[in-house]
Design a protein around this motif. Structure first.
Motif, PDB file in Angstrom:
ATOM      1  N   ASN A   1       0.842  -1.199   0.000  1.00 51.57           N
ATOM      2  CA  ASN A   1       0.000   0.000   0.000  1.00 51.57           C
ATOM      3  C   ASN A   1       0.876   1.248   0.000  1.00 51.57           C
ATOM      4  N   PRO A   2       0.864   2.065  -1.056  1.00 50.58           N
ATOM      5  CA  PRO A   2       1.717   3.266  -1.116  1.00 50.58           C
ATOM      6  C   PRO A   2       1.335   4.334  -0.095  1.00 50.58           C
ATOM      7  N   LEU A   3       0.131   4.238   0.476  1.00 50.49           N
ATOM      8  CA  LEU A   3      -0.299   5.222   1.460  1.00 50.49           C
ATOM      9  C   LEU A   3       0.469   5.108   2.769  1.00 50.49           C
ATOM     10  N   PHE A   4       1.119   3.961   2.994  1.00 48.75           N
ATOM     11  CA  PHE A   4       1.811   3.721   4.257  1.00 48.75           C
ATOM     12  C   PHE A   4       3.294   4.090   4.210  1.00 48.75           C
ATOM     13  N   LEU A   5       3.771   4.611   3.094  1.00 50.09           N
ATOM     14  CA  LEU A   5       5.207   4.815   2.927  1.00 50.09           C
ATOM     15  C   LEU A   5       5.790   5.788   3.947  1.00 50.09           C
ATOM     16  N   GLY A   6       5.059   6.818   4.294  1.00 50.41           N
ATOM     17  CA  GLY A   6       5.593   7.825   5.213  1.00 50.41           C
ATOM     18  C   GLY A   6       5.320   7.557   6.683  1.00 50.41           C
ATOM     19  N   PHE A   7       4.555   6.499   6.972  1.00 54.87           N
ATOM     20  CA  PHE A   7       4.166   6.239   8.360  1.00 54.87           C
ATOM     21  C   PHE A   7       5.346   5.921   9.283  1.00 54.87           C
ATOM     22  N   PRO A   8       6.301   5.060   8.878  1.00 55.95           N
ATOM     23  CA  PRO A   8       7.393   4.734   9.804  1.00 55.95           C
ATOM     24  C   PRO A   8       8.194   5.957  10.261  1.00 55.95           C
ATOM     25  N   ASN A   9       8.531   6.858   9.343  1.00 49.75           N
ATOM     26  CA  ASN A   9       9.275   8.059   9.736  1.00 49.75           C
ATOM     27  C   ASN A   9       8.424   8.972  10.615  1.00 49.75           C
ATOM     28  N   ALA A  10       7.113   9.007  10.371  1.00 48.49           N
ATOM     29  CA  ALA A  10       6.230   9.803  11.218  1.00 48.49           C
ATOM     30  C   ALA A  10       6.181   9.228  12.631  1.00 48.49           C
ATOM     31  N   VAL A  11       6.139   7.907  12.730  1.00 49.36           N
ATOM     32  CA  VAL A  11       6.145   7.250  14.038  1.00 49.36           C
ATOM     33  C   VAL A  11       7.468   7.506  14.750  1.00 49.36           C
ATOM     34  N   GLY A  12       8.556   7.602  13.976  1.00 50.97           N
ATOM     35  CA  GLY A  12       9.863   7.901  14.564  1.00 50.97           C
ATOM     36  C   GLY A  12       9.895   9.235  15.281  1.00 50.97           C
ATOM     37  N   VAL A  13       9.123  10.222  14.773  1.00 52.56           N
ATOM     38  CA  VAL A  13       9.032  11.523  15.441  1.00 52.56           C
ATOM     39  C   VAL A  13       8.388  11.363  16.813  1.00 52.56           C
TER      40      VAL A  13
ATOM     41  N   ILE B   1      13.644  -9.015   7.387  1.00 49.01           N
ATOM     42  CA  ILE B   1      13.882 -10.461   7.238  1.00 49.01           C
ATOM     43  C   ILE B   1      12.555 -11.199   7.087  1.00 49.01           C
ATOM     44  N   ILE B   2      11.556 -10.812   7.893  1.00 47.29           N
ATOM     45  CA  ILE B   2      10.270 -11.533   7.875  1.00 47.29           C
ATOM     46  C   ILE B   2       9.181 -10.763   7.131  1.00 47.29           C
ATOM     47  N   ASP B   3       9.539  -9.624   6.503  1.00 47.05           N
ATOM     48  CA  ASP B   3       8.578  -8.813   5.741  1.00 47.05           C
ATOM     49  C   ASP B   3       7.371  -8.402   6.590  1.00 47.05           C
ATOM     50  N   SER B   4       7.643  -7.755   7.718  1.00 50.85           N
ATOM     51  CA  SER B   4       6.566  -7.345   8.626  1.00 50.85           C
ATOM     52  C   SER B   4       6.501  -5.821   8.712  1.00 50.85           C
ATOM     53  N   PHE B   5       5.394  -5.254   8.257  1.00 57.68           N
ATOM     54  CA  PHE B   5       5.216  -3.808   8.336  1.00 57.68           C
ATOM     55  C   PHE B   5       4.990  -3.368   9.785  1.00 57.68           C
ATOM     56  N   THR B   6       4.327  -4.218  10.568  1.00 55.92           N
ATOM     57  CA  THR B   6       4.085  -3.903  11.979  1.00 55.92           C
ATOM     58  C   THR B   6       5.401  -3.759  12.734  1.00 55.92           C
ATOM     59  N   LEU B   7       6.319  -4.704  12.515  1.00 55.34           N
ATOM     60  CA  LEU B   7       7.630  -4.629  13.156  1.00 55.34           C
ATOM     61  C   LEU B   7       8.408  -3.412  12.674  1.00 55.34           C
ATOM     62  N   LEU B   8       8.227  -3.052  11.409  1.00 58.46           N
ATOM     63  CA  LEU B   8       8.897  -1.866  10.871  1.00 58.46           C
ATOM     64  C   LEU B   8       8.436  -0.615  11.617  1.00 58.46           C
ATOM     65  N   MET B   9       7.148  -0.528  11.897  1.00 63.03           N
ATOM     66  CA  MET B   9       6.609   0.610  12.633  1.00 63.03           C
ATOM     67  C   MET B   9       7.138   0.635  14.067  1.00 63.03           C
ATOM     68  N   ILE B  10       7.159  -0.533  14.710  1.00 64.94           N
ATOM     69  CA  ILE B  10       7.649  -0.617  16.091  1.00 64.94           C
ATOM     70  C   ILE B  10       9.128  -0.241  16.148  1.00 64.94           C
ATOM     71  N   GLY B  11       9.905  -0.764  15.202  1.00 65.06           N
ATOM     72  CA  GLY B  11      11.331  -0.454  15.156  1.00 65.06           C
ATOM     73  C   GLY B  11      11.595   1.022  14.943  1.00 65.06           C
ATOM     74  N   ALA B  12      10.792   1.656  14.063  1.00 63.60           N
ATOM     75  CA  ALA B  12      10.955   3.102  13.821  1.00 63.60           C
ATOM     76  C   ALA B  12      10.649   3.908  15.079  1.00 63.60           C
ATOM     77  N   LEU B  13       9.641   3.473  15.832  1.00 62.20           N
ATOM     78  CA  LEU B  13       9.299   4.143  17.087  1.00 62.20           C
ATOM     79  C   LEU B  13      10.452   4.052  18.086  1.00 62.20           C
ATOM     80  N   ILE B  14      11.035   2.856  18.215  1.00 68.48           N
ATOM     81  CA  ILE B  14      12.121   2.653  19.182  1.00 68.48           C
ATOM     82  C   ILE B  14      13.390   3.377  18.733  1.00 68.48           C
ATOM     83  N   LEU B  15      13.653   3.370  17.424  1.00 63.36           N
ATOM     84  CA  LEU B  15      14.824   4.086  16.912  1.00 63.36           C
ATOM     85  C   LEU B  15      14.737   5.578  17.210  1.00 63.36           C
TER      86      LEU B  15
END
Length: 378
Positions: free
Chosen positions: A200-212, A254-268
């Motif tokens: 889904n291209p709508l989710f591309l900016g979400f991880p960096n937004a969560v990082g904020v 590694i496991i192709d998980s968008f949920t983990l990507l969001m969690i990782g961006a938050l912790i980073l």
């Protein structure tokens, strides 16, 4: 401003010279140069945000820049999502530039309204200092012999003083450099990683937004740890948590998980908050006459991230692609190493008598101490 003009005028030539070979064909060069063109328009805004935010942080106001950044991120996402199907990928740099200028203008308005900084007063101080230097220069010319001796002694004292002050903040400067390299390497690949694990291209900016949001939470945690233990403990812990976030981001690919990507961006984002706090810790540790220089050095060391972060990603992407079947995973490996090195640097190079090893005192603590002192004399 000169760098922005240079990037605007020479965007295509720069991209062609750096990347225009192999599978990076002419179409890729044109598309990338167009993105660089729009990013360059927003470059002055990025610089202004760094400068304006410093005034809020120096006054212990972290909430105002965060809320403004949050609104800017939401604006960025809304513009990107609304026009993505109509304009394509190029809306991402356009939206980033629009939101950055929006962020910078709002920070300026709040600065003026909150009386955090007076630009007229700064100009007057600069003019007065020049006049004082002019008068001092004439006074020094009164006696050539003593002038030479005084200049020699002053020069020696200034050199020794600067070396001593630089040693005080060496660990903080290294931590800023390492963490900036890691963080920039991570955000360089995060949008592409989001596209890799989500269709889904709508989710591309979400991880960096969560990082904020992670940076905001990390800042609050930093203050609590620094008050209870010390600033050194707060910095080392938040950097280490940022490294954990990099590991989570690594595993998400590694496991192709968008949920983990969001969690990782938050912790980073916790690690990014430590990077920002390291800059102001440098000015806190430095003596009164060296505070501005310390802050400038910290900001200058953070530039290493913009230079070496993307460079390391491009250098080692093929190597890690062979190991993990993803050329983006190198960004998170660099982030993990950078955050760990930042944590180790601030621990190793902080002297035993440094103010960073003492619990932080808030403004409320100082007021309470003053009140207690007044009660003793009444």
């Amino acid at each position: 401003m000169p760098a922005s003009i240079a990037l605007i005028l020479g965007s295509e030539e720069i991209i062609s010279a750096l990347f225009g070979y192999g599978s990076f064909d002419e179409t890729a060069v044109l598309n990338s140069s167009l993105a660089l063109y729009y990013f360059a328009i927003g470059l002055p805004a990025f610089a202004l945000i760094k400068v304006f935010s410093s005034f809020f942080f120096a006054n212990h106001n972290t909430k105002t820049p965060f809320y403004i950044s949050l609104i800017s991120v939401i604006l960025n996402i809304l513009v990107s999502v609304y026009y993505f199907n109509e304009i394509g990928f190029i809306i991402i740099p356009i939206a980033t530039t629009i939101s950055s200028w929006f962020n910078g203008i709002l920070l300026f308005i709040f600065l003026k309204n909150g009386n955090f900084f007076s630009f007229k007063h700064a100009l007057a101080m600069s003019f007065n200092n020049k006049n004082k230097l002019h008068v001092i220069g004439h006074a020094i010319k009164f006696d050539e012999f003593y002038r030479k001796i005084d200049n020699f002694n002053a020069r020696d004292f200034a050199i020794v003083s600067r070396i001593s002050e630089s040693k005080k903040i060496s660990g903080l400067l290294l931590s800023v450099a390492f963490s900036s390299i890691g963080f920039i390497a991570a955000i360089t690949v995060t949008v592409l990683a989001a596209r890799e694990v989500s269709s889904n291209p709508l989710f591309l900016g979400f991880p960096n937004a969560v990082g904020v949001g992670g940076a905001f939470i990390g800042t609050q945690m930093f203050y609590k740890i620094s008050k209870k233990y010390s600033r050194l403990a707060a910095l080392s812990i938040t950097f280490f948590i940022g490294a954990i976030g990099s590991v989570v981001l690594f595993y998400s690919l590694i496991i192709d998980s968008f949920t983990l990507l969001m969690i990782g961006a938050l912790i980073l984002g916790f690690g990014q908050s430590a990077t920002l706090q390291s800059r102001y810790a440098a000015s806190f540790v430095a003596s009164k006459n060296f505070k501005a220089t310390a802050l400038s050095l910290a900001v200058w060391f953070s530039v290493f991230g913009s230079v070496f972060g993307p460079r390391l990603v491009s250098l080692y992407s093929e190597y890690f692609n062979e190991l993990f079947n993803s050329e983006l995973i190198v960004g998170y490996i660099v982030a993990m190493v950078g955050m760990l090195f930042a944590s180790a640097s601030v621990i190793t190079f902080t002297s035993s008598n440094s103010l960073l090893r003492k619990p932080a005192e808030t403004e409320e603590d100082n007021i309470q101490k003053l009140s207690n002192t007044c009660l003793l004399y009444t």
